[in-house]
Design an enzyme around this catalytic site. Sequence first.
Site, mmCIF file in Angstrom:
data_model
loop_
_atom_site.group_PDB
_atom_site.id
_atom_site.type_symbol
_atom_site.label_atom_id
_atom_site.label_comp_id
_atom_site.label_asym_id
_atom_site.label_seq_id
_atom_site.Cartn_x
_atom_site.Cartn_y
_atom_site.Cartn_z
ATOM 1 N N HIS A 161 5.785 13.145 -4.519
ATOM 2 C CA HIS A 161 6.348 12.863 -6.242
ATOM 3 C C HIS A 161 5.059 12.516 -6.772
ATOM 4 O O HIS A 161 6.317 12.228 -8.251
ATOM 5 C CB HIS A 161 6.663 10.956 -5.186
ATOM 6 C CG HIS A 161 5.263 10.579 -5.209
ATOM 7 N ND1 HIS A 161 4.054 10.615 -3.933
ATOM 8 C CD2 HIS A 161 4.726 9.839 -6.331
ATOM 9 C CE1 HIS A 161 3.761 9.527 -4.328
ATOM 10 N NE2 HIS A 161 3.534 9.257 -6.143
ATOM 11 N N ASP A 191 5.345 13.807 2.215
ATOM 12 C CA ASP A 191 4.965 13.748 0.110
ATOM 13 C C ASP A 191 4.048 14.347 0.167
ATOM 14 O O ASP A 191 2.906 13.826 -0.613
ATOM 15 C CB ASP A 191 4.630 12.480 0.567
ATOM 16 C CG ASP A 191 4.738 11.404 -1.050
ATOM 17 O OD1 ASP A 191 5.615 12.339 -1.583
ATOM 18 O OD2 ASP A 191 3.742 10.407 -1.454
ATOM 19 N N SER A 275 -2.091 8.257 -6.843
ATOM 20 C CA SER A 275 -1.572 8.764 -5.782
ATOM 21 C C SER A 275 -1.504 10.445 -5.972
ATOM 22 O O SER A 275 -2.096 11.126 -6.841
ATOM 23 C CB SER A 275 -0.046 9.337 -6.431
ATOM 24 O OG SER A 275 1.294 8.105 -6.047
#
Length: 431
Positions: A161, A191, A275
Site C-alpha cells: 500500500h 501487503d 508502514s
Amino acid sequence: MSNFQDNDKNSDFLNNDEIQKSPLQERLERDEREMQSKRLKKKDGGGKGGYFFSGLIGVIIGALLVWLMLPGLVNQMPGTTTNGADKDETTINQVATEVTTDVTEAVEKASAAVVGITNIQEVTSNGFWSQPSTTTKEAGSGSGVVYKVEGDKAFIVTNNHVIEGAKQLEVTMPDGSKEEAQLVGRDVWTDLAIVSISSKNVKTVATFGNSDVLKQGETVIAIGNPLGLDFYGSVTTGVVSGKDRSVPVDLNGDGTEDWQQEVLQTDAAINPGNSGGALVNLAGELVGINSMKIAESSVEGLGFSIPINSAIPIIEELEQNGEMKRPTMGISLVDLTDVPAFYQQQTLKLPEEVTTGVVITEVMANSPAAKAGAKQYDVIVEMDGEKIETAIDLRKHLYNEKKTGDELTMKVYRQGKLVELSLTLTNSDTL
C-alpha cells in the site's frame, strides 16, 4: 583749661599706665607673642600638607569602595547572570556520560538500513477555460528496509500500500540523498512489495532474524518515518504483545473483508509513515515488517507487523518473478451468511443445520473447478477435510497450504445434497 591740655593729660595717663607694667609682665607678654607667632607659622606651613594627606586618604577610601562594589555591578550588566544560591558562582559544571544499552546498540546496527519511500502519482486537472493537464505530485510516503545488495542494485522491502498506484518512486537515504527507485514486484494479499535502487550509496543492509523464536513480552524496536519524512528514522520501543494474530483486511476498498493477515502484535508505536519500516529485536535483527495500525480513539498501543518468517518466501518470489504464483480454482465466491434466508431455502435448498459456507457465484470456463464439475450455487463447506465457513477460510487454505499442481478435494451442497469433488490446481496465468 583748654581741650588741648586735656588731651595731653590723657596721653600722659595712658603712657604712665604702660610704663607702670612690671618687667615680669612684659616678659610674659613677649613670650606669649612669640608662641603665637610660632603657632601661626606651623598653621600656615602645615595646611598644604594636611590638604594633601586628606585628599590621598579620600582617594584610597574611594578606590576601596569601588573594588568592593565591582562584582555586584558586573552581575547587573546586560548579558550576565547570577546564581541565586551562590552569587560568587559564575560557571555551570556539566558531566558528559555516554550511555550505551541493548536498545541503542540494536538501533545503531539496524537504523542505517531503514529508508524513506515517496509515492509520486499522476494527477489530472480539468480547467474550465483551459485544456486538461497532467502533473505529478507526492501522494504519500512510507518506509522501507534495505535487505540485499547484488551487483549495482540494492533491494528494499516495503508494503504494497506504500507503493500502490505510483507513477514514480523516490527513496530517501539515511544521509538525505534521493534515489530513483524501480518496482520489482508486489503482492496485494500479504501487503508486501520489493523495489530496487542503485547500490552506490548503500552502506548497510538488514540482517534477517527468526520471528518464530520471538517470545511474548520480548522487547522489540520499531524504526521508520511516522507522519512523513520530517520524522525520518524515528525509533519507538515496546514488547511483543502477541504472536500468530490474524487481522481482517479489506483489499479492494469495497467495505468487505477479503483476507486475514497474519501478524505480530506489538505495543511499539506504529503510525502512518511507519508502514514498511523495520521491527527489530535487541540483537538488531529484522523480525518483522511494520504494516498497519488500528486507528480508533478507544484503541491505544496496538500495532502490527508482518512476521519476517512469513515474509521471506514472498520476498524471494517477488524478487524472482515480480508476482506471487498462487494456485487458483477459477471461481467467484460469496459468504453464505451474506445470502438472505429466503434464497438459502428456495434457491440453494440447504438443510436447516447448514448455516455457514461459501457459495460459488461463477465458474470460469476451462478452470480447475469447471473440469472437476463444480456448478454455480454450489455451497463449499469442506476442503481437504478442513471445515470452510467463510471465503477467508477458503483463501487461507488455498494460498497457505497449497501450490500449483496440487490435488484438492472439497465437499459442496448442491440442491440440498452433499457432493464431493476433486480438482488439480493451476495458476491464474493459465486461465
